[in-house]
Write an enzyme that holds these catalytic residues in place. Structure first.
Site, PDB file in Angstrom:
ATOM      1  N   LYS A  11      51.252  -1.561  91.647  1.00 36.99           N
ATOM      2  CA  LYS A  11      52.468  -1.903  91.012  1.00 36.99           C
ATOM      3  C   LYS A  11      52.460  -3.107  90.398  1.00 36.99           C
ATOM      4  O   LYS A  11      51.752  -4.117  90.905  1.00 36.99           O
ATOM      5  CB  LYS A  11      53.646  -1.993  92.198  1.00 36.99           C
TER       6      LYS A  11
ATOM      7  N   ARG B 115      33.007 -11.648  89.571  1.00 35.17           N
ATOM      8  CA  ARG B 115      32.255 -12.319  90.543  1.00 35.17           C
ATOM      9  C   ARG B 115      31.715 -11.330  91.461  1.00 35.17           C
ATOM     10  O   ARG B 115      32.577 -10.406  91.927  1.00 35.17           O
ATOM     11  CB  ARG B 115      32.931 -13.596  91.079  1.00 35.17           C
TER      12      ARG B 115
END
Length: 298
Positions: free
Chosen positions: A81, A28
């Site tokens: 991470k 989007r």
């Protein structure tokens, strides 16, 4: 271009003179004036402005293909991470980075918390007697409606828990390994909502870890280390360091520190891909006892 990118990456890039935010990729339009928007990374490479580096902030389950796409073009890659959904795919990415000459950086943001480096320096000369890690938070606050985090590869409560392990593997002077684990998973979810783990280091010092995503009220992100010279405590995810001589608290500089490190690695033509925190999580899934607990719904 999701929540973590908007909250942490964009402000850190903006503050760093080594980088210019040129484009974003999102399903989007995030409506960022002056910044190119593409629905896919392939579209950006085909039709967008030229870029030198990408920060991949997607869920880990889809990150391998995106990183491969970038590395094949010699584009430097910053991995949020955890660096991947499996250890093997991260190892393959590291090989691809070496072949391409691009930098691959597995970023562990908690290692850049203000108290972590001084904690590591203080512990280097101490005997470690025991370690307690308590990482408890409210998943509804930090990951509202995020279904991917409950799916295989999403890690469940180890998504925050791996932050604690990234700190522990950085500050403790001796390697440590899992000896026992109990993983509590809601009956309607694939990933755990809580976990109790025990480790021991190479000197025999015990390390306990209490993870829970059902905490309400004050959140707990604490690591306490008992040593021959007294107690060290890292609180608030590493931002507050307490030593026998007193307490020190500093402003959060985790993500700005990550981008300083990323720039340094690129300048040096090096990669940095530490998978030890992910190895410990994989060991917990490999060796841990699974128990079912009540359903969890947002």
């Amino acid at each position: 271009m999701g929540k973590i990118a908007a909250d942490q990456h964009v402000p850190s890039i903006t503050r760093n003179d080594d980088f210019v935010l040129t484009a974003v990729v999102s399903s989007r339009n995030p409506e960022m004036p002056g910044i190119a928007w593409h629905k896919t990374l392939q579209s950006l490479f085909d039709d967008g402005p030229a870029i030198d580096a990408v920060a991949l902030c997607t869920p880990p389950q889809v990150r391998y293909d995106l990183a491969t796409l970038a590395l094949e073009r010699g584009v430097h890659v910053f991995l949020e991470k955890p660096p991947g959904a499996t250890l093997t795919e991260v190892a393959v990415l590291e090989q691809q980075a070496t072949k391409s000459g691009a930098t691959l950086f597995a970023g562990w943001h908690s290692r850049f918390a203000a108290g972590v480096a001084p904690a590591r320096a203080w512990l280097a000369a101490r005997r470690i007697d025991s370690v307690s890690i308590v990482w408890r938070e409210d998943v509804r606050v930090w990951h509202p409606g995020q279904a991917w985090i409950w799916e295989p590869g999403g890690l469940g409560v180890f998504d925050p828990g791996i932050n604690a392990l990234s700190i522990a593997t950085d500050i403790l002077p001796n390697a440590f390994f899992l000896t026992n684990a109990t993983l509590s998973s809601p009956a309607n979810r694939a990933a755990p909502i809580a976990a109790d783990l025990t480790f021991r280091d190479t000197t025999g010092a015990p390390i306990t870890m209490d993870l829970d995503w059902r905490q309400t009220g004050p959140q707990s992100w604490d690591i306490t280390v008992e040593t021959d010279a007294g107690t060290l405590k890292l609180a608030e995810g590493g931002a507050v360091l307490t030593l026998p001589e007193g307490t020190d608290s500093n402003e959060d500089e985790e993500y700005p520190g990550l981008y300083v490190r990323f720039a340094s690695l690129i300048r040096g033509g090096r990669s940095e891909v530490d998978t030890q925190p992910l190895k410990l999580v994989a060991d917990a899934f490999l060796r841990g006892t699974r128990i079912a607990v009540e359903n969890f719904d947002d």
